[in-house]
Design a protein around this motif. Structure first.
Motif, mmCIF file in Angstrom:
data_model
loop_
_atom_site.group_PDB
_atom_site.id
_atom_site.type_symbol
_atom_site.label_atom_id
_atom_site.label_comp_id
_atom_site.label_asym_id
_atom_site.label_seq_id
_atom_site.Cartn_x
_atom_site.Cartn_y
_atom_site.Cartn_z
ATOM 1 N N MET A 1 0.779 -1.207 0.042
ATOM 2 C CA MET A 1 0.080 0.074 0.093
ATOM 3 C C MET A 1 0.766 1.313 0.252
ATOM 4 O O MET A 1 2.022 1.199 0.775
ATOM 5 N N SER A 2 0.498 2.226 -0.800
ATOM 6 C CA SER A 2 1.567 3.178 -0.751
ATOM 7 C C SER A 2 1.291 4.211 0.378
ATOM 8 O O SER A 2 0.194 4.057 1.203
ATOM 9 N N ILE A 3 2.215 4.980 0.582
ATOM 10 C CA ILE A 3 2.106 5.954 1.888
ATOM 11 C C ILE A 3 0.722 6.943 1.766
ATOM 12 O O ILE A 3 0.303 7.176 2.588
ATOM 13 N N LEU A 4 0.704 7.326 0.727
ATOM 14 C CA LEU A 4 -0.587 8.190 0.438
ATOM 15 C C LEU A 4 -1.740 7.563 0.823
ATOM 16 O O LEU A 4 -2.691 8.223 1.478
ATOM 17 N N GLN A 5 -1.921 6.349 0.187
ATOM 18 C CA GLN A 5 -3.077 5.594 0.478
ATOM 19 C C GLN A 5 -3.442 5.236 2.018
ATOM 20 O O GLN A 5 -4.420 5.520 2.590
ATOM 21 N N GLU A 6 -2.059 5.086 2.617
ATOM 22 C CA GLU A 6 -2.093 5.006 4.245
ATOM 23 C C GLU A 6 -2.734 6.181 4.887
ATOM 24 O O GLU A 6 -3.308 6.013 5.878
ATOM 25 N N LEU A 7 -2.110 7.430 4.074
ATOM 26 C CA LEU A 7 -2.431 8.691 5.119
ATOM 27 C C LEU A 7 -4.227 8.829 4.805
ATOM 28 O O LEU A 7 -4.600 9.201 5.549
ATOM 29 N N SER A 8 -4.648 8.651 3.685
ATOM 30 C CA SER A 8 -6.024 8.586 3.430
ATOM 31 C C SER A 8 -6.681 7.769 4.407
ATOM 32 O O SER A 8 -7.929 8.059 4.914
ATOM 33 N N ASP A 9 -6.298 6.312 4.449
ATOM 34 C CA ASP A 9 -6.909 5.651 5.298
ATOM 35 C C ASP A 9 -7.079 5.858 6.904
ATOM 36 O O ASP A 9 -7.807 5.626 7.462
ATOM 37 N N LEU A 10 -5.955 6.675 7.127
ATOM 38 C CA LEU A 10 -5.807 7.112 8.653
ATOM 39 C C LEU A 10 -6.846 8.328 8.868
ATOM 40 O O LEU A 10 -7.118 8.290 9.893
ATOM 41 N N VAL A 11 -7.073 9.190 7.950
ATOM 42 C CA VAL A 11 -8.126 10.048 7.945
ATOM 43 C C VAL A 11 -9.431 9.609 8.046
ATOM 44 O O VAL A 11 -10.105 9.787 8.891
ATOM 45 N N ILE A 12 -9.786 8.545 7.077
ATOM 46 C CA ILE A 12 -10.961 7.899 7.314
ATOM 47 C C ILE A 12 -11.389 7.275 8.744
ATOM 48 O O ILE A 12 -12.231 7.432 9.364
ATOM 49 N N ALA A 13 -10.293 6.622 9.195
ATOM 50 C CA ALA A 13 -10.221 5.924 10.683
ATOM 51 C C ALA A 13 -10.325 6.784 11.627
ATOM 52 O O ALA A 13 -10.543 6.583 12.866
ATOM 53 N N GLY A 14 -9.849 8.182 11.385
ATOM 54 C CA GLY A 14 -9.971 9.403 12.398
ATOM 55 C C GLY A 14 -8.692 9.030 13.364
ATOM 56 O O GLY A 14 -8.834 9.318 14.498
ATOM 57 N N ASN A 15 -7.634 8.461 12.694
ATOM 58 C CA ASN A 15 -6.683 7.846 13.719
ATOM 59 C C ASN A 15 -5.480 9.346 13.806
ATOM 60 O O ASN A 15 -4.480 9.264 13.202
ATOM 61 N N PHE A 16 -6.023 10.297 14.475
ATOM 62 C CA PHE A 16 -5.037 11.313 14.924
ATOM 63 C C PHE A 16 -3.863 11.101 15.578
ATOM 64 O O PHE A 16 -2.770 11.894 15.435
ATOM 65 N N MET A 17 -3.702 9.913 16.346
ATOM 66 C CA MET A 17 -2.403 9.622 16.958
ATOM 67 C C MET A 17 -1.412 9.304 15.777
ATOM 68 O O MET A 17 -0.312 9.749 16.040
ATOM 69 N N LYS A 18 -1.776 8.398 15.001
ATOM 70 C CA LYS A 18 -0.655 7.883 14.084
ATOM 71 C C LYS A 18 -0.414 8.677 13.019
ATOM 72 O O LYS A 18 0.525 8.629 12.269
ATOM 73 N N ILE A 19 -1.292 9.745 12.663
ATOM 74 C CA ILE A 19 -1.065 10.354 11.445
ATOM 75 C C ILE A 19 0.131 11.266 11.518
ATOM 76 O O ILE A 19 0.567 11.605 10.249
ATOM 77 N N THR A 20 0.368 11.867 12.487
ATOM 78 C CA THR A 20 1.686 12.808 12.441
ATOM 79 C C THR A 20 2.772 12.222 12.180
ATOM 80 O O THR A 20 3.576 12.562 11.292
#
Ligand code: B1M
Length: 210
Positions: A1-20
């Protein structure tokens, strides 16, 4: 999975801890701030918007996604601000009365600042009176009105009327934007311009103050 896809998924999951951490990783890999924003963070928030419209997710999910998006934007902010040093004119910005959406407006503020424009950000739910007072106080060249709801877009028209009533309509350029806004609406309410995104908003504001 590309890192951009991972960022999109983290937004969708509302994972504000990991996204930084993940956004920093994308920066360290050499991805541009624009790429991270357009093809990572924004993809996620747009998907959440679509799911929200279909009742597949609810307000708390959208709030978490917005929080995650903001945390990601915080990481790329310094990169977006690079080069914005000399001040060229002043823009008063805000989200109109009744509207609490501020992610897009904050991006507009960021891009304008990076274009060297002094930004006076009035925040969200801003009344016509407050807009008029700020334009006068800061002798603004541009006033930017953001609206994300089909119910609050009419407030942009009210602000323009309030500027006219205060006798300052012709001394300031009115820019409108936000998801439901388009050129036809800008023309209809007598705005000077419509910007589809933050980069265009900054370009147009720069032209106005040139
Ligand atoms: Co709201 N919301 N929301 N929401 N929310 C939308 C806008 C909606 C389209 C979702 C949907 O149904 N698909 C829908 C509006 C439908 C309509 O009006 N027809 C909606 C709704 C209904 C609501 C509530 C009424 C939900 C409820 O309570 N039942 C409620 C209203 C609250 C209020 O404002 N009074 C509400 C609340 C919220 C949250 C608080 C949970 C949260 C906002 C958090 C925050 O902003 N701090 C939220 C969010 C996050 C969204 C979505 C999912 C994402 C908005 C966003 O930030 N996009 C949104 C769906 C969507 O738009 N896909 C949705 C990313 C941002 C970068 O894009 O803001 O469009 P945007 O900005 C762009 C351009 O438009 C432009 O530049 C930016 C890009 O570079 N731009 C400008 C923006 N302003 C500009 C100004 C300019 C120039 C360009 O010049 C001055």
């Amino acid at each position: 999975m590309s890192i951009l896809q991972e960022l999109s998924d983290l937004v969708i999951a509302g994972n504000f801890m990991k996204i930084t951490e993940k956004t920093q990783e994308a920066v360290d890999q050499g991805l541009s701030a624009q790429d991270i924003l357009d093809n990572g963070l924004m993809c996620g928030i747009n998907i959440i918007g679509e799911r929200f419209a279909k009742n597949e997710v609810f307000v708390p999910n959208v709030l978490m996604a917005a929080k995650a998006m903001n945390a990601g934007v915080d990481v790329i902010k310094p990169l977006m601000l690079e080069g914005g040093i000399t001040t060229k004119g002043t823009a008063v910005l805000g989200t109109v009365k009744g509207d609490l959406h501020d992610i897009g407006k904050n991006l507009v503020a960021l891009m304008m600042s990076s274009a060297g424009i002094k930004v006076v950000d009035l925040g969200t739910d801003v009344s016509s009176e407050k807009f008029v007072a700020a334009v006068k106080e800061h002798n603004a060249d541009v006033i930017g009105l953001s609206a994300l709801l089909t119910t609050t877009m009419y407030e942009q028209k009210n602000v323009i009327a309030a500027l006219a009533e205060a006798g300052i309509r012709d001394s300031v350029k009115v820019m409108v934007g936000g998801a439901p806004i388009n050129q036809a609406w800008a023309d209809k309410i007598g705005a000077d311009c419509f910007a589809a995104d933050a980069a265009e908003a900054a370009r147009l504001a720069k032209d106005f103050v040139a």
